[in-house]
Write an enzyme that holds these catalytic residues in place. Sequence first.
Site, mmCIF file in Angstrom:
data_model
loop_
_atom_site.group_PDB
_atom_site.id
_atom_site.type_symbol
_atom_site.label_atom_id
_atom_site.label_comp_id
_atom_site.label_asym_id
_atom_site.label_seq_id
_atom_site.Cartn_x
_atom_site.Cartn_y
_atom_site.Cartn_z
ATOM 1 N N TYR A 53 0.702 -1.089 -0.088
ATOM 2 C CA TYR A 53 -0.068 0.032 0.121
ATOM 3 C C TYR A 53 0.836 1.235 0.199
ATOM 4 O O TYR A 53 1.660 1.807 0.930
ATOM 5 C CB TYR A 53 -1.232 0.111 0.908
ATOM 6 C CG TYR A 53 -2.035 -0.573 1.259
ATOM 7 C CD1 TYR A 53 -2.236 -1.233 0.476
ATOM 8 C CD2 TYR A 53 -3.098 -1.226 2.344
ATOM 9 C CE1 TYR A 53 -3.430 -2.376 -0.020
ATOM 10 C CE2 TYR A 53 -3.983 -2.165 1.851
ATOM 11 C CZ TYR A 53 -3.869 -3.044 0.807
ATOM 12 O OH TYR A 53 -4.899 -4.086 1.192
ATOM 13 N N SER A 208 -13.844 -3.245 0.895
ATOM 14 C CA SER A 208 -14.749 -3.124 -0.541
ATOM 15 C C SER A 208 -16.077 -3.634 0.221
ATOM 16 O O SER A 208 -16.809 -3.389 -0.244
ATOM 17 C CB SER A 208 -14.304 -3.197 -1.388
ATOM 18 O OG SER A 208 -14.712 -2.413 -2.305
ATOM 19 N N PRO A 209 -16.207 -3.140 1.472
ATOM 20 C CA PRO A 209 -17.589 -3.584 2.150
ATOM 21 C C PRO A 209 -18.560 -2.212 1.841
ATOM 22 O O PRO A 209 -19.965 -2.895 1.632
ATOM 23 C CB PRO A 209 -17.558 -3.421 3.462
ATOM 24 C CG PRO A 209 -16.956 -2.594 3.858
ATOM 25 C CD PRO A 209 -15.329 -2.511 2.646
ATOM 26 N N LEU A 210 -18.594 -1.348 0.968
ATOM 27 C CA LEU A 210 -18.972 -0.393 0.010
ATOM 28 C C LEU A 210 -19.225 -0.437 -1.039
ATOM 29 O O LEU A 210 -19.855 0.206 -1.853
ATOM 30 C CB LEU A 210 -18.832 0.633 0.843
ATOM 31 C CG LEU A 210 -19.472 0.850 2.456
ATOM 32 C CD1 LEU A 210 -19.152 2.432 2.627
ATOM 33 C CD2 LEU A 210 -20.991 0.586 2.724
ATOM 34 N N ALA A 211 -18.321 -2.054 -2.026
ATOM 35 C CA ALA A 211 -18.224 -1.922 -3.143
ATOM 36 C C ALA A 211 -18.230 -0.418 -4.018
ATOM 37 O O ALA A 211 -18.580 0.201 -4.713
ATOM 38 C CB ALA A 211 -19.252 -2.090 -4.326
ATOM 39 N N GLY A 213 -17.763 2.954 -2.479
ATOM 40 C CA GLY A 213 -18.630 4.207 -3.208
ATOM 41 C C GLY A 213 -19.609 3.904 -3.706
ATOM 42 O O GLY A 213 -20.805 4.382 -3.525
ATOM 43 N N LEU A 215 -22.409 0.956 -2.659
ATOM 44 C CA LEU A 215 -23.125 1.711 -1.817
ATOM 45 C C LEU A 215 -22.980 2.331 -1.555
ATOM 46 O O LEU A 215 -24.489 2.312 -0.141
ATOM 47 C CB LEU A 215 -22.938 0.063 -1.277
ATOM 48 C CG LEU A 215 -23.178 -1.143 -2.156
ATOM 49 C CD1 LEU A 215 -22.626 -2.669 -0.879
ATOM 50 C CD2 LEU A 215 -24.201 -1.266 -2.645
ATOM 51 N N GLY A 217 -24.478 5.043 -2.192
ATOM 52 C CA GLY A 217 -26.034 6.411 -2.780
ATOM 53 C C GLY A 217 -25.375 7.442 -2.979
ATOM 54 O O GLY A 217 -26.383 7.894 -3.146
ATOM 55 N N LYS A 218 -24.224 7.664 -3.474
ATOM 56 C CA LYS A 218 -23.736 8.793 -3.942
ATOM 57 C C LYS A 218 -23.959 8.733 -5.229
ATOM 58 O O LYS A 218 -23.788 10.375 -6.085
ATOM 59 C CB LYS A 218 -22.793 9.626 -3.345
ATOM 60 C CG LYS A 218 -21.076 8.502 -4.334
ATOM 61 C CD LYS A 218 -19.885 8.997 -3.874
ATOM 62 C CE LYS A 218 -18.841 7.860 -3.879
ATOM 63 N NZ LYS A 218 -17.545 7.884 -3.817
#
Length: 350
Positions: A53, A208-211, A213, A215, A217-218
């Site tokens: 990283y 990446s639990p929010l895929a 970004g 998920l 909703g933005k």
Amino acid sequence: MNYRKLGHSGLSVSSLILGTMGLGTETNEKEAFAILDAYLDAGGNTLDTADVYGQGASEELIGRWRKSRSGDIVDRTVIATKVRFGTGPDVNDVGLSRRHLQRSLDTSLIRLSAQSIDLYQLHGWDPLTPVEETLSFLDAALRAGKIQYVGVSNFTGWQLQLFISTAQAMGVPLPVTMQQQYSLAYRELEYEVIPAALHNNVGLLPWSPLAAGFLTGKYIRDSESGRGGRLTSDNPMNQHIARQLHMSDRNWATLDVIKDVAQQLGATPSQVALSWLTSQPSVTAPIIGARTLEQLQDNLGAVDVVLDESALQRLTEVSAPTPDDYPYGRFGALQRKRYIDSSEQALREL
């Protein structure tokens, strides 16, 4: 913050793990330190990084943060890092060979300003190195106290099983966790990877639990905002991920349900998506990433969001992957049910 055991180990970790991939690169040091402090203040105790990283920048930043904080904070922080990918120009600066593992581990310890790494994870499968060679090094590192637990990442189901079966045959410690991409938008590992993890009592740490970004909703479908972000990235991998997300009708339908549930609960879409994930039987703790304090606070709010059975069912049904081919259709679904529901009825259906 809630706490769970790290896989089948006795180590307690917070139900949300802080991913630090962008700290030291996308996020400057001052704000990165503030994010780390806020996460610890909220009860979080586990930091996830990797030797690649920012070409080591993430590990180095964590090391400087540890040096600048009191011993109490340092002592209660669980450090997880990863090894596998290229760290230099030499042909041996990559993979899971004994040579590369030894050099990478020693370098990570220096960067992190640590005497031992709590969770040392293999960042991916290495088809060129015998599993026995990798396992023998990890066993030696455990005995030497340089690492405390072993994890794997980005393995397929058969790779996880081979790794575990070989470790059992050698009589060396087994991996306690598996770090994989998993979210309401990416559930394909439920076909084989999660059943293998459940069968072996290996805890899942979703990245990446929010895929990316999606998920949160933005994005708005068919709008310029929906075409932004990773879709316009120069990185081919980012473009591929974005196309997968934005061109899927199932993902947009899932996002609609997430937003509806969030509105009913007075929560944000991110919190609902994270709450669903932490409710899955295979999951120990999702790895949340935050470039800003605001993003961190939003994600941390997920620990207070409790989804009832109706909400969980709606989210699970709308996001379900739908393979038609054998053995991943109805046959595979019934197999997966066995590991989640041990009732006699479920077993009879098999």
